[in-house]
Design a protein around this motif. Structure first.
Motif, PDB file in Angstrom:
ATOM      1  N   LYS A  43       7.718  -2.413 -15.921  1.00  0.00           N
ATOM      2  CA  LYS A  43       6.635  -1.970 -15.040  1.00  0.00           C
ATOM      3  C   LYS A  43       5.493  -2.970 -15.008  1.00  0.00           C
ATOM      4  CE  LYS A  43       6.188   1.898 -13.615  1.00  0.00           C
ATOM      5  NZ  LYS A  43       6.468   2.538 -12.325  1.00  0.00           N
ATOM      6  N   LEU A  44       5.167  -3.540 -16.182  1.00  0.00           N
ATOM      7  CA  LEU A  44       4.055  -4.483 -16.289  1.00  0.00           C
ATOM      8  C   LEU A  44       4.419  -5.592 -17.259  1.00  0.00           C
ATOM      9  CD1 LEU A  44       0.831  -2.264 -16.568  1.00  0.00           C
ATOM     10  CD2 LEU A  44       1.483  -3.710 -14.649  1.00  0.00           C
ATOM     11  N   GLY A  47       0.069  -4.984 -20.335  1.00  0.00           N
ATOM     12  CA  GLY A  47      -0.870  -3.891 -20.177  1.00  0.00           C
ATOM     13  C   GLY A  47      -2.284  -4.371 -20.452  1.00  0.00           C
ATOM     14  N   ARG A  79       1.602   1.930 -14.142  1.00  0.00           N
ATOM     15  CA  ARG A  79       1.328   0.593 -13.615  1.00  0.00           C
ATOM     16  C   ARG A  79      -0.175   0.310 -13.516  1.00  0.00           C
ATOM     17  NH1 ARG A  79       4.720  -2.792 -11.099  1.00  0.00           N
ATOM     18  NH2 ARG A  79       6.255  -1.110 -10.806  1.00  0.00           N
ATOM     19  N   ASP A 314       3.783  -5.488 -22.980  1.00  0.00           N
ATOM     20  CA  ASP A 314       4.463  -5.205 -21.725  1.00  0.00           C
ATOM     21  C   ASP A 314       4.820  -3.724 -21.665  1.00  0.00           C
ATOM     22  OD1 ASP A 314       6.186  -5.590 -23.845  1.00  0.00           O
ATOM     23  OD2 ASP A 314       7.680  -6.724 -22.719  1.00  0.00           O
TER      24      ASP A 314
END
Length: 329
Positions: A43-44, A47, A79, A314
């Protein structure tokens, strides 16, 4: 029922509102469902919180929360994240945990220092609005220990084992409010231990270390397997329940960090699944809207090839893919 509507119902709607055990009663007599498989998605890349390990992730009131040593962040979709005004009140999250209870979040104790020199205070904090903490007890009889993971069972908060600077423990405690604690049983059959992960699956507790024990009442325990992975010592993982299965994420195997995930529907029989994220331990994970979310962790410190630790922030998800077999001739 129109075949297209059945397909949409089974594939997209039902996985969000029911688990895999319930799914069969809705699909009985319909086209056979193949064994579900799953996919990981990043997703990322990063973070907004600092790269770290041994912090927590919750799904609370349909919102994702990361409880981090440097503060707390929240997100609806995993997200887009915002930092909350809610601070970290229990301090060292490697030693103590927050716990969701009765639609609030409690902070059990306050720990500063390290395992050799520390201060541990039995203060109890509670937040209802996720903006401010209330100290609901300056002194409680919360056991003076650390390296345990509290859990909720039968409308109470429970803790098993843990340790202090002198010894580990083999007892179990519970509390109706997080402030008043009762010693339920001593000398549990699995012996002294700390760092245990405890999950609930089909109304039964599973206590997970390198072995697995189960209990229907929290007091009487049965050995399910002496080894999760045969011939391998595993530790340092996070355990969650999704689709009627226990998932172990971020296992350390014989001192080596790994990205393989271990999965079981009964606590006795385990299978392995590869994952695309980097090897790590000490991750934060939870189930949110029918998916596993995970972040954080550390890797390294094992040998001369990786003498230093690498830390992560992440964000990944694991979600189920349902495939409907077309048996029409």
């Amino acid at each position: 029922m129109d075949s297209l509507f059945r397909y949409l119902l089974i594939t997209f709607l039902l996985p969000w509102v029911i688990n895999s055990e319930q799914l069969s009663k809705y699909t009985d007599g319909l086209a056979p469902i193949s064994k579900p498989d799953y996919k990981w998605t990043k997703k990322l890349e990063e973070g907004p919180w600092k790269k770290s390990y041994n912090f927590q992730m919750f799904s609370h009131r349909d919102t994702l929360w990361v409880f981090h040593p440097d503060g707390n962040w929240f997100s609806i979709d995993g997200r887009d994240w915002k930092k909350s005004t809610l601070p970290n009140v229990i301090s060292n999250l490697a030693f103590l945990d927050y716990i969701q209870f009765n639609d609030t979040i409690l902070g059990l104790g306050h720990f500063t220092g390290n395992i050799e020199r520390y201060t541990l205070r039995p203060e109890i904090y509670q937040t209802q609005d996720l903006k401010h903490w209330n100290r609901i007890a300056g002194q409680s009889n919360l056991p003076r220990r650390f390296f345990y993971h509290p859990f909720v069972f039968q409308h109470k908060i429970w803790l098993i084992g843990g340790e202090n600077s002198q010894t580990q423990f083999a007892d179990i405690w519970n509390s109706p409010d997080g402030v008043h604690w009762q010693n339920v049983k001593d000398n549990l059959p699995f012996g002294k231990r700390s760092g245990s992960q405890i999950v609930t699956l089909r109304n039964k507790l599973y206590l997970l270390n390198n072995d697995v024990w189960s209990s229907e009442d929290g007091v009487n325990w049965k050995l399910e397997t002496p080894e999760i992975a045969k011939g391998i010592q595993i530790f340092g993982y996070a355990a969650v329940v999704l689709d009627g299965q226990i998932w172990l994420l971020g296992c350390n195997r014989n001192g080596q960090f790994s990205s393989q995930v271990l999965i079981s529907s009964d606590g006795r029989n385990w299978r392995e699944q590869n994952a695309p994220w980097s090897p790590r331990g000490g991750i934060a994970a939870c189930v949110h809207r029918g998916k596993i979310y995970m972040t954080g962790g550390k890797y390294g410190g094992q040998d001369i090839r990786h003498p230093d630790f690498d830390y992560s922030n992440d964000v990944w998800t694991l979600e189920r893919k349902l495939r409907v077999k077309n048996t029409a001739k």
